[in-house]
Write a protein that holds these residues in place. Structure first.
Motif, PDB file in Angstrom:
ATOM      1  N   ARG A  32     -24.223   9.788 -18.690  1.00  0.00           N
ATOM      2  CA  ARG A  32     -24.474  10.907 -17.778  1.00  0.00           C
ATOM      3  C   ARG A  32     -25.858  10.913 -17.145  1.00  0.00           C
ATOM      4  O   ARG A  32     -26.097  11.639 -16.192  1.00  0.00           O
ATOM      5  CB  ARG A  32     -24.244  12.230 -18.510  1.00  0.00           C
ATOM      6  CG  ARG A  32     -22.812  12.444 -18.977  1.00  0.00           C
ATOM      7  CD  ARG A  32     -22.615  13.814 -19.592  1.00  0.00           C
ATOM      8  NE  ARG A  32     -21.208  14.045 -19.939  1.00  0.00           N
ATOM      9  CZ  ARG A  32     -20.677  13.760 -21.110  1.00  0.00           C
ATOM     10  NH1 ARG A  32     -21.439  13.225 -22.065  1.00  0.00           N
ATOM     11  NH2 ARG A  32     -19.412  13.989 -21.352  1.00  0.00           N
TER      12      ARG A  32
ATOM     13  N   GLU B 154     -17.049  17.767 -11.721  1.00  0.00           N
ATOM     14  CA  GLU B 154     -17.533  17.556 -13.084  1.00  0.00           C
ATOM     15  C   GLU B 154     -19.042  17.767 -13.168  1.00  0.00           C
ATOM     16  O   GLU B 154     -19.550  18.305 -14.159  1.00  0.00           O
ATOM     17  CB  GLU B 154     -17.172  16.144 -13.558  1.00  0.00           C
ATOM     18  CG  GLU B 154     -15.683  15.906 -13.719  1.00  0.00           C
ATOM     19  CD  GLU B 154     -15.060  16.826 -14.760  1.00  0.00           C
ATOM     20  OE1 GLU B 154     -15.725  17.111 -15.784  1.00  0.00           O
ATOM     21  OE2 GLU B 154     -13.921  17.273 -14.550  1.00  0.00           O
TER      22      GLU B 154
ATOM     23  N   SER C 254     -18.233   9.780 -13.379  1.00  0.00           N
ATOM     24  CA  SER C 254     -18.233  11.232 -13.203  1.00  0.00           C
ATOM     25  C   SER C 254     -19.604  11.802 -12.876  1.00  0.00           C
ATOM     26  O   SER C 254     -19.724  12.740 -12.082  1.00  0.00           O
ATOM     27  CB  SER C 254     -17.692  11.911 -14.470  1.00  0.00           C
ATOM     28  OG  SER C 254     -16.344  11.570 -14.680  1.00  0.00           O
TER      29      SER C 254
ATOM     30  N   HIS D 186     -20.882  20.680 -15.448  1.00  0.00           N
ATOM     31  CA  HIS D 186     -21.944  20.394 -16.414  1.00  0.00           C
ATOM     32  C   HIS D 186     -23.111  21.361 -16.241  1.00  0.00           C
ATOM     33  O   HIS D 186     -23.642  21.898 -17.224  1.00  0.00           O
ATOM     34  CB  HIS D 186     -22.413  18.950 -16.219  1.00  0.00           C
ATOM     35  CG  HIS D 186     -23.438  18.491 -17.194  1.00  0.00           C
ATOM     36  ND1 HIS D 186     -23.181  18.374 -18.542  1.00  0.00           N
ATOM     37  CD2 HIS D 186     -24.739  18.132 -17.032  1.00  0.00           C
ATOM     38  CE1 HIS D 186     -24.264  17.947 -19.168  1.00  0.00           C
ATOM     39  NE2 HIS D 186     -25.233  17.805 -18.271  1.00  0.00           N
TER      40      HIS D 186
ATOM     41  N   ARG E  84     -18.055  12.588  -9.045  1.00  0.00           N
ATOM     42  CA  ARG E  84     -17.084  13.676  -9.214  1.00  0.00           C
ATOM     43  C   ARG E  84     -17.827  15.007  -9.201  1.00  0.00           C
ATOM     44  O   ARG E  84     -18.248  15.526 -10.239  1.00  0.00           O
ATOM     45  CB  ARG E  84     -16.304  13.501 -10.515  1.00  0.00           C
ATOM     46  CG  ARG E  84     -15.486  12.224 -10.562  1.00  0.00           C
ATOM     47  CD  ARG E  84     -14.737  12.080 -11.867  1.00  0.00           C
ATOM     48  NE  ARG E  84     -13.617  12.993 -11.961  1.00  0.00           N
ATOM     49  CZ  ARG E  84     -12.993  13.288 -13.107  1.00  0.00           C
ATOM     50  NH1 ARG E  84     -13.410  12.758 -14.233  1.00  0.00           N
ATOM     51  NH2 ARG E  84     -11.968  14.113 -13.120  1.00  0.00           N
TER      52      ARG E  84
ATOM     53  N   GLU F  88      -7.363  15.931  -7.485  1.00  0.00           N
ATOM     54  CA  GLU F  88      -8.782  16.236  -7.347  1.00  0.00           C
ATOM     55  C   GLU F  88      -9.176  16.410  -5.881  1.00  0.00           C
ATOM     56  O   GLU F  88      -8.544  15.821  -4.985  1.00  0.00           O
ATOM     57  CB  GLU F  88      -9.616  15.139  -8.008  1.00  0.00           C
ATOM     58  CG  GLU F  88      -9.433  15.084  -9.513  1.00  0.00           C
ATOM     59  CD  GLU F  88     -10.297  14.040 -10.192  1.00  0.00           C
ATOM     60  OE1 GLU F  88     -10.483  14.137 -11.403  1.00  0.00           O
ATOM     61  OE2 GLU F  88     -10.793  13.117  -9.492  1.00  0.00           O
TER      62      GLU F  88
ATOM     63  N   HIS G 132     -18.892   8.206 -20.602  1.00  0.00           N
ATOM     64  CA  HIS G 132     -19.745   9.358 -20.930  1.00  0.00           C
ATOM     65  C   HIS G 132     -21.228   9.089 -20.685  1.00  0.00           C
ATOM     66  O   HIS G 132     -22.077   9.741 -21.290  1.00  0.00           O
ATOM     67  CB  HIS G 132     -19.531   9.782 -22.378  1.00  0.00           C
ATOM     68  CG  HIS G 132     -18.111  10.006 -22.756  1.00  0.00           C
ATOM     69  ND1 HIS G 132     -17.417  11.141 -22.404  1.00  0.00           N
ATOM     70  CD2 HIS G 132     -17.223   9.228 -23.440  1.00  0.00           C
ATOM     71  CE1 HIS G 132     -16.172  11.068 -22.871  1.00  0.00           C
ATOM     72  NE2 HIS G 132     -16.042   9.907 -23.488  1.00  0.00           N
TER      73      HIS G 132
END
Length: 239
Positions: free
Chosen positions: A191, A218, A211, A222, A215, A24, A189
């Motif tokens: 978010r 990511e 994330s 999205h 990140r 990454e 998950h």
């Protein structure tokens, strides 16, 4: 660290997962410790980190409890989050207050039983708190019965038998809170701030978010995927 001390520090707050895998963009170059500083300045109550080097460097930069893991794969086992005592030792010696490990009902490397691994951790590092990353209510209850200090919903959606579960899995989080006598950490998950707030409302001690905060690839994905669902409005032609 004593469990009561940890809970007093993290209760109702946000633990930020500062991780970057080898492939990454943010991996290396001491990036994650700086990310941890940013999280601390934003009000995080703890950090989750992967790898002894990142854990060690993060502890130098922020005065927050660290949940440490080491991701490593072993042939013949699907478990990769702190799978053996080798990884636990790396986390402990790097200075993390908590070690988190996969506590799902799946075969561990070298056939070691989860109960034996937990016993060895408690015997070797009595001050180290141990958190169970689980994917089902049964796994969470099993972890509590074995003597884990905390349980987290981290693996929901990441095991073959939960891959179709809702994300975030609020039902699992609520059931864990109602069924075990150890602190429940919501992870996986999550978010939005609304997702995190709901977890606390359901009775969790704390919430881990990774994330959606740390990140950028990511986060970008999205947004991009959502924009692909919208048909651009045609721009009126100039006259």
């Amino acid at each position: 660290m004593k469990l009561e001390t940890l809970i007093n520090q993290i209760r109702g707050g946000l633990i930020v997962s500062c991780q970057a895998l080898d492939d990454e963009p943010l991996h290396g170059a001491n990036v994650m410790p700086r990310m941890a500083v940013a999280a601390a300045e934003g009000g995080a109550v703890g950090i989750r980190a992967n790898g002894a080097n990142d854990i060690r460097e993060i502890k130098k930069e922020v005065n927050l409890p660290v949940v440490g893991i080491v991701k490593r794969t072993y042939e013949g086992s699907p478990i990769y989050i702190t799978p053996t005592m080798r990884e636990v030792e790396e986390v402990a010696l790097a200075g993390a207050e908590v070690v988190s490990l996969d506590a799902t009902f799946r075969p561990r490397p070298n056939g070691i039983e989860l109960s034996d691994l937990l016993e060895q951790i408690h015997r070797t590092f009595p001050e180290l708190l141990v958190m169970a990353d689980i994917s089902t209510l049964e796994e969470g209850i099993g972890a509590a019965d074995l003597g884990f200090d905390l349980v987290a919903s981290t693996m929901s959606g990441y095991t073959p038998y939960t891959e179709h579960d809702p994300n975030p899995n609020f039902d699992l989080i609520e059931q864990l809170v109602q069924s075990v006598d150890i602190p429940v950490i919501a992870e996986g998950h999550i978010r939005t701030p609304e997702d995190a707030a709901r977890c606390i409302e359901l009775g969790c001690t704390s919430v881990v978010v990774g994330s959606a905060i740390t990140r950028p690839q990511e986060i970008t994905k999205h947004f991009v995927e959502r924009l692909k669902m919208v048909r651009p409005t045609a721009k009126p032609s100039a006259r």
